[in-house]
Structure formats: C-alpha cells, structure tokens
Design a protein around this motif. Sequence first.
Motif, PDB file in Angstrom:
ATOM      1  N   GLU A  80     -18.128 -36.398 -39.817  1.00  0.00           N
ATOM      2  CA  GLU A  80     -17.710 -35.883 -40.490  1.00  0.00           C
ATOM      3  C   GLU A  80     -17.004 -36.961 -41.667  1.00  0.00           C
ATOM      4  OE1 GLU A  80     -14.954 -32.943 -38.406  1.00  0.00           O
ATOM      5  OE2 GLU A  80     -16.519 -31.315 -38.735  1.00  0.00           O
ATOM      6  N   ARG A  81     -16.133 -38.277 -41.474  1.00  0.00           N
ATOM      7  CA  ARG A  81     -15.943 -39.145 -42.219  1.00  0.00           C
ATOM      8  C   ARG A  81     -16.816 -40.319 -42.526  1.00  0.00           C
ATOM      9  NH1 ARG A  81     -11.854 -37.373 -39.509  1.00  0.00           N
ATOM     10  NH2 ARG A  81      -9.513 -37.207 -39.889  1.00  0.00           N
ATOM     11  N   GLY A  82     -18.245 -39.505 -41.940  1.00  0.00           N
ATOM     12  CA  GLY A  82     -19.023 -40.269 -42.663  1.00  0.00           C
ATOM     13  C   GLY A  82     -19.997 -41.696 -41.633  1.00  0.00           C
ATOM     14  N   ALA A  83     -19.031 -41.658 -40.613  1.00  0.00           N
ATOM     15  CA  ALA A  83     -19.150 -42.545 -39.680  1.00  0.00           C
ATOM     16  C   ALA A  83     -21.253 -41.949 -39.197  1.00  0.00           C
ATOM     17  CB  ALA A  83     -18.028 -43.041 -38.764  1.00  0.00           C
ATOM     18  N   ARG A  84     -21.607 -43.534 -38.439  1.00  0.00           N
ATOM     19  CA  ARG A  84     -22.082 -43.424 -37.321  1.00  0.00           C
ATOM     20  C   ARG A  84     -21.847 -43.440 -36.056  1.00  0.00           C
ATOM     21  NH1 ARG A  84     -27.121 -47.479 -37.284  1.00  0.00           N
ATOM     22  NH2 ARG A  84     -25.083 -48.450 -37.893  1.00  0.00           N
ATOM     23  N   CYS A  85     -22.025 -42.338 -34.980  1.00  0.00           N
ATOM     24  CA  CYS A  85     -20.382 -42.703 -34.101  1.00  0.00           C
ATOM     25  C   CYS A  85     -21.407 -42.204 -32.727  1.00  0.00           C
ATOM     26  CB  CYS A  85     -19.413 -41.425 -34.061  1.00  0.00           C
ATOM     27  SG  CYS A  85     -17.890 -42.175 -32.658  1.00  0.00           S
ATOM     28  N   LEU A  86     -20.977 -43.392 -31.488  1.00  0.00           N
ATOM     29  CA  LEU A  86     -21.667 -43.293 -30.969  1.00  0.00           C
ATOM     30  C   LEU A  86     -21.205 -43.386 -29.103  1.00  0.00           C
ATOM     31  CD1 LEU A  86     -24.486 -43.270 -29.077  1.00  0.00           C
ATOM     32  CD2 LEU A  86     -24.321 -45.934 -28.474  1.00  0.00           C
TER      33      LEU A  86
END
Length: 249
Positions: free
Chosen positions: A54-60
């Motif tokens: 939601e903060r705009g990051a790609r997250c894994l």
Amino acid sequence: MTPPPAPKIALVSGGSRGIGAAVVLRLAEDGWDVSFCYRSDEEAARLVEKEATERGARCLPVRADVSDPVQAKSWVARTEDELGPVSAVVANAGITRDRPLVMMSDDDWHQVMDTNLDGVFHTCRAAVFPMLKRRSGRIVTLSSVAGVHGNAGQTNYSAAKAGIIGFTKSLAKEVGPHGIRANVVAPGLIDTDMTDTLPAAARERLLSSIALRRFGTAAEVAALTAFLLSDQASYLTGTVLEAHGGLTL
C-alpha cells in the motif's frame, strides 16, 4: 532520454513483527522494494506485505530461518531472482531466552546464539558476495545496548549482541574498499511484543532508569536504520548508534 533509476532493493530479516516490521514499512515509504523473511507467523507476514504494498513497494515475504545457512542463502537468491540485485541488508532477526547463568540451559544459550549471531553471519555472507561483484552495498545490523553494556539475566543475549558489533566492525573494514558500508544500531528498551509481557512493577522500575522516561518505539529505530541506509550516511561505516533514551547515562 535519461533512464529511470534502478530500483532500490533491501533484505530485512525478522520482518514480520516489532522492529523488523517497522523497518520494512519505513523502507517502503522511502522508495525501497523489500524482501523480508519470517520464521513462522504467516498471518503477520501477510499483513506487513499488504501494508508495504500500500506504500508503493514491491514486497516479497519469505518463510526462512536465518539460523540455517541453506535457508538464508536461498532467501537471498530468491530475492535477487524475483526483485533484482540487493543493495541493502538489515539483519534484525532475534530472540531472547532470559535466565541467570546458573539456570541457563544449553538450549537457552545455543538458540539465542544461533538466531541472533549466526543468523547475521549467514545473511550477510550470502548477500555480501554479489555486493562485492557490484562494488556497492549497505548493511545495518541490529545489536542492543545489552551488547554494549551487558544486562543481568541475559548473558546469552548480551554475548550474541556484542558479537554482532565485533562482526560488523570487522566486516566494515573488509568491504569498505569495495564500496560497501556496514553499521550497527543498538536499541535500548523498545515497545514491542518482547516488552509487552513485562510486569507493571518491572516496567515502572525500568522507566525510572531512562532519562527520557519512556520506552522507544519501533518506528524510531526504523528511522535510524533508514538513515544509515540512505545517502545522507554515505561517510558512516563501522559505527554503532545507540538509541536508548538515556538508559545508560
């Protein structure tokens, strides 16, 4: 036409709760894509992933135990495959098994050392090799004021956290000539699930020993970590930054 800047990709161990989760979210706000590992709580990991996205990051999020060198190496490799070259590491995963030394079991000692100290070694070793080839990288390890000043009832934890400081200072000397910085954050008493279980009387006694008369927040530690990973800290390496509100004055 100027090409777009390359994505900034960070690894955070122990990123599903406490300080680790706060670091993931702060880095996401600062424009980093983040891969974080967690040991068991998938529900918490998915919540952190959602908030980071939601903060705009790609997250894994990756389920991995950094006390196992094979799992740590696999996590780093998967991150580079799915997100791209890792440019920053935050080695945060940690546990406590507090007891007086005479009551401490072998398992109490080894579990804390395996996760808190060996986990830093496994994570950094896996990530630093590709950084050396790229001649660029930033590393922050999470120690503790217990690793600087000691703490009764925490000989295992204090030893591991002191080891992290020695490890990071040595690493900074090794990799500095190759464009890689390595620094330490040593928090004091921080409001996390580790401190939530303190009895009220113990909490009040601890508060009275802190000059600022409050526990720190995970967000404050995350802000300090984000600073050390930023270009504003470009001339800092081998540094230990204590964040304890005046606990040791």
